[in-house]
Scaffold this active site. Structure first.
Site, PDB file in Angstrom:
ATOM      1  N   GLY A  44       0.814  -1.215   0.000  1.00 57.07           N
ATOM      2  CA  GLY A  44       0.000   0.000   0.000  1.00 57.07           C
ATOM      3  C   GLY A  44       0.844   1.261   0.000  1.00 57.07           C
ATOM      4  N   CYS A  45       1.913   1.252   0.764  1.00 54.02           N
ATOM      5  CA  CYS A  45       2.780   2.428   0.862  1.00 54.02           C
ATOM      6  C   CYS A  45       3.523   2.667  -0.452  1.00 54.02           C
ATOM      7  CB  CYS A  45       3.760   2.275   2.020  1.00 54.02           C
ATOM      8  SG  CYS A  45       2.918   2.158   3.614  1.00 54.02           S
ATOM      9  N   THR A  46       3.905   1.588  -1.111  1.00 58.88           N
ATOM     10  CA  THR A  46       4.577   1.710  -2.402  1.00 58.88           C
ATOM     11  C   THR A  46       3.612   2.271  -3.438  1.00 58.88           C
ATOM     12  OG1 THR A  46       6.073  -0.106  -1.877  1.00 58.88           O
ATOM     13  CG2 THR A  46       5.806   0.442  -4.216  1.00 58.88           C
ATOM     14  N   ALA A  49       3.079   6.018  -2.767  1.00 57.30           N
ATOM     15  CA  ALA A  49       4.250   6.813  -3.154  1.00 57.30           C
ATOM     16  C   ALA A  49       4.343   6.937  -4.670  1.00 57.30           C
ATOM     17  CB  ALA A  49       5.522   6.188  -2.585  1.00 57.30           C
TER      18      ALA A  49
END
Length: 154
Positions: A44-46, A49
């Protein structure tokens, strides 16, 4: 601490991926999109970003700087940025003081286990240094575009 729209954004000085300190004050007079995420190089963070990174030029054209923040180290941010070709400013808050000041370091629960972590949140800070909008418990798909629309509407 719970932030509110219209309140002054808490100041910070934190190391970027290069280890150089970055301050909120250095963006005075500009719009700042400050997004908080749990951990470098997780799915999710990738995705989040990458979506913000793809719109970086459009945010800049709208007069906004995009900054990501997590409790990961500057070294982790450098590796994460390099792996995914990110050109965003990523700040490291290993002490979690700024995360706490923005109210995003919270108790979470997974599979019945409680732990402390970052609640995925985005804060839009106006050129006056005040909070213009807050997105809490962010769902990643399409979020960066929604934030860009809000920036353009300012």
């Amino acid at each position: 601490m719970q932030l509110e729209v219209g309140s002054p954004a808490p100041a910070f000085t934190l190391p970027g991926a290069s280890g150089q300190p970055v301050t909120l004050a250095s963006f005075a007079g500009r719009k700042v999109v400050l997004y908080f995420y749990p951990k470098d190089d997780t799915s999710g963070c990738t995705q989040e970003a990458i979506e913000f990174n793809q719109l970086k030029a459009e945010f800049a054209a709208a007069g906004a700087e995009v900054i990501g923040m997590s409790p990961d180290s500057p070294k982790s941010h450098t590796k994460f940025s390099g792996k995914h070709g990110l050109e965003l400013t990523l700040l490291s808050d290993e002490a979690k003081e700024t995360l706490q000041a923005y109210g995003v370091w919270v108790e979470k629960s997974m599979y019945g286990r409680k732990y402390m972590g970052v609640e995925r949140t985005t804060v839009l800070i106006g050129p006056d240094g005040r909070i213009a909008r807050i997105w809490s418990k962010v769902k990643v798909p399409g979020h960066a575009k929604e934030v860009l629309e809000a920036v353009r509407a300012m």
